[in-house]
Design a protein around this motif. Sequence first.
Motif, PDB file in Angstrom:
ATOM      1  N   GLU A 464       0.847  -1.182   0.000  1.00 46.25           N
ATOM      2  CA  GLU A 464       0.000   0.000   0.000  1.00 46.25           C
ATOM      3  C   GLU A 464       0.887   1.237   0.000  1.00 46.25           C
ATOM      4  OE1 GLU A 464      -2.544  -0.229   3.353  1.00 46.25           O
ATOM      5  OE2 GLU A 464      -3.415  -2.156   2.782  1.00 46.25           O
ATOM      6  N   VAL A 465       0.403   2.289  -0.639  1.00 41.43           N
ATOM      7  CA  VAL A 465       1.188   3.522  -0.739  1.00 41.43           C
ATOM      8  C   VAL A 465       1.480   4.083   0.642  1.00 41.43           C
ATOM      9  CG1 VAL A 465       1.200   5.881  -1.620  1.00 41.43           C
ATOM     10  CG2 VAL A 465       0.233   4.025  -3.010  1.00 41.43           C
ATOM     11  N   ALA A 466       0.499   4.001   1.543  1.00 41.32           N
ATOM     12  CA  ALA A 466       0.660   4.593   2.871  1.00 41.32           C
ATOM     13  C   ALA A 466       1.568   3.770   3.774  1.00 41.32           C
ATOM     14  CB  ALA A 466      -0.711   4.764   3.526  1.00 41.32           C
ATOM     15  N   GLN A 467       1.840   2.533   3.401  1.00 43.50           N
ATOM     16  CA  GLN A 467       2.648   1.650   4.243  1.00 43.50           C
ATOM     17  C   GLN A 467       4.111   1.719   3.836  1.00 43.50           C
ATOM     18  OE1 GLN A 467       2.063  -2.660   3.900  1.00 43.50           O
ATOM     19  NE2 GLN A 467       1.970  -2.789   6.119  1.00 43.50           N
ATOM     20  N   SER A 468       4.986   1.869   4.811  1.00 46.14           N
ATOM     21  CA  SER A 468       6.416   1.934   4.527  1.00 46.14           C
ATOM     22  C   SER A 468       6.962   0.535   4.267  1.00 46.14           C
ATOM     23  CB  SER A 468       7.165   2.568   5.702  1.00 46.14           C
ATOM     24  OG  SER A 468       7.203   1.685   6.805  1.00 46.14           O
ATOM     25  N   LEU A 469       8.127   0.477   3.645  1.00 40.23           N
ATOM     26  CA  LEU A 469       8.773  -0.810   3.412  1.00 40.23           C
ATOM     27  C   LEU A 469       9.061  -1.509   4.723  1.00 40.23           C
ATOM     28  CD1 LEU A 469      11.279   0.013   0.521  1.00 40.23           C
ATOM     29  CD2 LEU A 469       9.299  -1.512   0.401  1.00 40.23           C
ATOM     30  N   PHE A 470       9.503  -0.763   5.731  1.00 40.82           N
ATOM     31  CA  PHE A 470       9.811  -1.399   7.010  1.00 40.82           C
ATOM     32  C   PHE A 470       8.565  -1.986   7.646  1.00 40.82           C
ATOM     33  CE2 PHE A 470      10.559  -1.730  11.530  1.00 40.82           C
ATOM     34  CZ  PHE A 470      11.846  -2.249  11.588  1.00 40.82           C
ATOM     35  N   GLU A 471       7.463  -1.272   7.600  1.00 38.21           N
ATOM     36  CA  GLU A 471       6.225  -1.783   8.179  1.00 38.21           C
ATOM     37  C   GLU A 471       5.789  -3.063   7.482  1.00 38.21           C
ATOM     38  OE1 GLU A 471       3.957   2.230   9.748  1.00 38.21           O
ATOM     39  OE2 GLU A 471       3.996   1.802   7.611  1.00 38.21           O
ATOM     40  N   ASN A 472       5.958  -3.107   6.160  1.00 37.92           N
ATOM     41  CA  ASN A 472       5.611  -4.325   5.437  1.00 37.92           C
ATOM     42  C   ASN A 472       6.561  -5.456   5.818  1.00 37.92           C
ATOM     43  OD1 ASN A 472       3.784  -5.523   3.670  1.00 37.92           O
ATOM     44  ND2 ASN A 472       5.141  -5.290   1.920  1.00 37.92           N
ATOM     45  N   GLY A 473       7.871  -5.121   5.942  1.00 41.05           N
ATOM     46  CA  GLY A 473       8.843  -6.125   6.380  1.00 41.05           C
ATOM     47  C   GLY A 473       8.549  -6.623   7.775  1.00 41.05           C
ATOM     48  N   GLU A 474       8.052  -5.732   8.627  1.00 39.74           N
ATOM     49  CA  GLU A 474       7.690  -6.144   9.987  1.00 39.74           C
ATOM     50  C   GLU A 474       6.533  -7.128   9.972  1.00 39.74           C
ATOM     51  OE1 GLU A 474       7.747  -3.824  14.239  1.00 39.74           O
ATOM     52  OE2 GLU A 474       6.751  -2.849  12.544  1.00 39.74           O
ATOM     53  N   SER A 475       5.612  -6.959   9.037  1.00 41.55           N
ATOM     54  CA  SER A 475       4.512  -7.926   8.909  1.00 41.55           C
ATOM     55  C   SER A 475       5.050  -9.287   8.455  1.00 41.55           C
ATOM     56  CB  SER A 475       3.456  -7.409   7.932  1.00 41.55           C
ATOM     57  OG  SER A 475       3.925  -7.440   6.587  1.00 41.55           O
ATOM     58  N   TYR A 476       6.101  -9.300   7.609  1.00 38.34           N
ATOM     59  CA  TYR A 476       6.745 -10.558   7.223  1.00 38.34           C
ATOM     60  C   TYR A 476       7.328 -11.244   8.460  1.00 38.34           C
ATOM     61  CZ  TYR A 476       6.835  -8.918   2.298  1.00 38.34           C
ATOM     62  OH  TYR A 476       6.508  -8.477   1.046  1.00 38.34           O
ATOM     63  N   PHE A 477       8.034 -10.455   9.267  1.00 32.72           N
ATOM     64  CA  PHE A 477       8.664 -10.985  10.483  1.00 32.72           C
ATOM     65  C   PHE A 477       7.607 -11.579  11.410  1.00 32.72           C
ATOM     66  CE2 PHE A 477      10.214 -10.592  14.812  1.00 32.72           C
ATOM     67  CZ  PHE A 477      11.540 -11.016  14.729  1.00 32.72           C
ATOM     68  N   ASN A 478       6.525 -10.847  11.613  1.00 36.20           N
ATOM     69  CA  ASN A 478       5.467 -11.317  12.508  1.00 36.20           C
ATOM     70  C   ASN A 478       4.815 -12.593  11.988  1.00 36.20           C
ATOM     71  OD1 ASN A 478       5.920  -9.175  14.242  1.00 36.20           O
ATOM     72  ND2 ASN A 478       4.368  -7.878  13.300  1.00 36.20           N
ATOM     73  N   GLU A 479       4.715 -12.710  10.673  1.00 38.59           N
ATOM     74  CA  GLU A 479       4.119 -13.913  10.091  1.00 38.59           C
ATOM     75  C   GLU A 479       5.008 -15.133  10.334  1.00 38.59           C
ATOM     76  OE1 GLU A 479       1.337 -16.333   8.152  1.00 38.59           O
ATOM     77  OE2 GLU A 479       1.211 -14.360   9.089  1.00 38.59           O
ATOM     78  N   LEU A 480       6.319 -14.960  10.229  1.00 43.44           N
ATOM     79  CA  LEU A 480       7.231 -16.070  10.528  1.00 43.44           C
ATOM     80  C   LEU A 480       7.160 -16.449  12.002  1.00 43.44           C
ATOM     81  CD1 LEU A 480      10.389 -15.142   8.403  1.00 43.44           C
ATOM     82  CD2 LEU A 480       8.604 -16.809   7.869  1.00 43.44           C
ATOM     83  N   LEU A 481       6.986 -15.458  12.875  1.00 46.73           N
ATOM     84  CA  LEU A 481       6.779 -15.748  14.291  1.00 46.73           C
ATOM     85  C   LEU A 481       5.479 -16.508  14.501  1.00 46.73           C
ATOM     86  CD1 LEU A 481       7.718 -12.526  16.318  1.00 46.73           C
ATOM     87  CD2 LEU A 481       8.811 -14.768  16.462  1.00 46.73           C
TER      88      LEU A 481
END
Length: 929
Positions: A464-481
């Motif tokens: 999403e345009v409003a979402q930063s790359l880091f925030e999206n990467g953080e969602s990746y991290f949380n999904e692996l957790l």
Amino acid sequence: MDLVTGALGKLPSKLSVLLSDEYKLQTGVRDQIWCLTRELESLHAALRKVAEVPPDQLDEQVRLWARDVREASYDMEDILDTFLVRVDGDPKGPPDANKVKRLVKKMGNLFSLSKGKARHEIAAAINALSKQLEDVDKLRGRYRVDDIIHKPAARTSIDPRLPALYTKASQLVGIDEQRDKLIQMLTEGDHDMQPNQEMKIVSVVGVGGLGKTTLVRAVYEKLTMNISYKAFVPVGQNPDLNKTLRDILIDLDKQRYTTVFNLTILDERQLIDELRKFLMDKRYFIVIDDVWDIKSWVTIRTALDDNSLGSKIVITTRKHDVAEEAGCSYKLKPLTHDRSKILFYGRIFGSQGECPLQFSEVSEKILMKCGGVPLAIVTTSSLLANKSRNIKLWNEVCDSIGSGLRSNDNMENMRKILSLSYYDLPSHLKPCLLYLSIFPEDYEIVKERLIWRWIAEGFVQRVEVAQSLFENGESYFNELLNRSLIQVAVTNEDGTPWSCYVHDMVLELICSLSGQENFVTTVLGDSWQRTPPSGSKKVRRLSIRNTTWRIMDDISKLRTLAIFRPAIINSMPSLSLCHLLRILDLEDCNLKDHPSLEFVGKLFHLRYLGLANTEYAGVLPVEIGYLQFLQILDLDGTKIQELPPSVVGLRQLIRLHAGDEIVWSPTNGLRALTSLEDLRGVTVDSASLAEELGHLRQLRFLSVFLESDLSLTSDEEECKSVESMCKAFVGSLGKLHKIQTLIVETVDEMKTDLEGPVETLDNLRDLRIQDTSSLPTWISTAAARLSSLDISVDRMRTEDIQVLGMLRDLRYLKVRVRVRVLERFTVSLDAFPSVKTCMLFGLSAVPSMFPKGAMRKLEYYCFDIRLEAFSGGDFTIDDLSFGHLPSLDLAEVLVFNGEGTISKDVKEINEKLKHEAHVHPNHASIYCS
């Protein structure tokens, strides 16, 4: 087998850059790019299909084709990026403040008729890409890849979880306590003769191999001895819900649903109706084993009628979101070390007492690596059972755990179980998980470092345009957790993960997969590890963990270099040879005596430069400004004292950690770094520099040192300068609407006043302020959604405590007041509704000041008080009552003696706290220090 799609996913978007109006391409070249983009998208889709096929069902020709496509995609990206570097990087002259203006002008006219040379270069680049693609297409036609991809072999392999379903309870170790706890959760409040008993649903969650199925089977057998209607049904990774529903019905009444009633003619809705009808007036016990997604659970739950007869449902899952959706959750814990030894030695020698002494040390090492996971212990002990008298083989097995065990049926079985979680990952998460193989085993991986590395690798895409790359990467991290593929190592004050680790058995799996795909090459000792061989000698990502460097493969295509042993630095070849290097991470390496980082200026492709904790004392070369693609620059823990002016030309920089010793030399230019999302370690010593911060509208994380201008000679000038700087800083703060974390520190305990109008800071969650005059009023008005506050102030009014109590999302609170508050404060009954950790110093904040209902979630409480306050009558011993704080686990009372030790009062306080701990409803630990 997941054949990582290489750079294919990124190439179409990179090619689309060339189609923008500013390049003004000729029609023929634009058409070529369009055709190339469509073909690349098709290839990417084909590789994603290949990635869904397990390794034992993948045709060898398909595997080889996919390998060649992957390697070709990297080469194509190298060609394209090299061209873009030449166009955009402009590495021909020293960078200056006007560099970007010149570049924009040059790019605007790049493909006009007068720019024949540049037009020829891009045409050559596109032709080279097309040639690569043509070669790949020939291979696809030769081996009929599409047919093979679309027609995978039927999945006939035996479910590796089946043996756990039929393990005898007498063979289980360490299961009694967990079994009894689960039984208590299921039976608490049961009354056989009482009508209208609620259904009990309990979910058991934990990583693969922890023994969830075995535990639940033991509970099932114990609780269903007198229940007529029961079922134990596995779901699995790729559920056929119609089959699951049929299996439940068959387990409940085998006679009816195998001989009388034909279930195969029913669709999903009809099966749900039949199951609900069957269970309408029956008390039942059903286990749904191995649920992988919420949708499957919701469908199954819909079919299980709650008839108020005290029925029970147990589900097992690896995913925490599924467990939360189900309701009451029981997190399965690993075996204790003692129980692990019983299981380990029992399977090899019969008992621990029968183990020869010479095997004790290596056994302890193996058990530590198994981490209490029953599957790991059973698998490893089975592997060793036929080697019980060969200590050399035991040591080899120990050394191989976590980095590639030898082929063995039991080990393969464990890997199959663990690999289920891997193959269930969406395509964008698979490279993120495989990337963890770049870190050594037992390595604590800081979450932020990992996410920034993912971003620099191009694994993280903006959704999403409003979402930063880091925030999206953080969602990746949380999904692996969430999928239990990584585990939390350390948490922040507010309970969010700060770092993670990978279990050795999971690491063994991803290292093997990484080796098959030539994803990461590891140097261990004098050997290069890529197991099994990928078939390519090109090294793309290199992880070095030894003290010597020997070039055995081609590193000209090296993209990532991570070094984990400092001694290797002095023996490395020149990194300027690796002109395609994108990530250079030297964190924790000793660069104290390293002569120069000048070579960095030649790494034009660099996206990530990590020098944290290297103690590098040289200068950051002015050539750093050549790195137009640089996104992350981490200088924390270096002794670099000045940033060159050329840094302001790094327009793609999204994270800059400047380090404590660096002074920002440019007084004008910080505002140019408009892509920055994370800025740390910047010393602000003037109003002009403070004002420039307000132009960095993308900032999510800001950490600054406020320092007075050292050039000022009089106290009056310094006072006015500090006042002006603080006013400008607060003004800039009001413009940073995306800010989530703000850390403000002062140098030499300089007093600051951060009061001022701030419109809104709706996204601010974490605020840390050191040494300000008072609590800024904008905390309650503009930053009402704070979850963590750590502040030290000169003075605090009692009404300020009430203001903090109204922050509904606040979970962590630490306040230090320099001038002690003597009077009592009061707060409302619903104050501090979410606070779990509270530390109040200088407020004499005895627990009686919080009425019943306030601080209802408080788990840890620490405060200080003067001893003479009790003897002087300001407080009584009854003010140290904690019973109205129901969630309290630990309380520390810091007592200070202002007038010498008063032994009677100290003894009385200790006795009171001991009594409070004894009678506390949560059996909290409460003590005085």
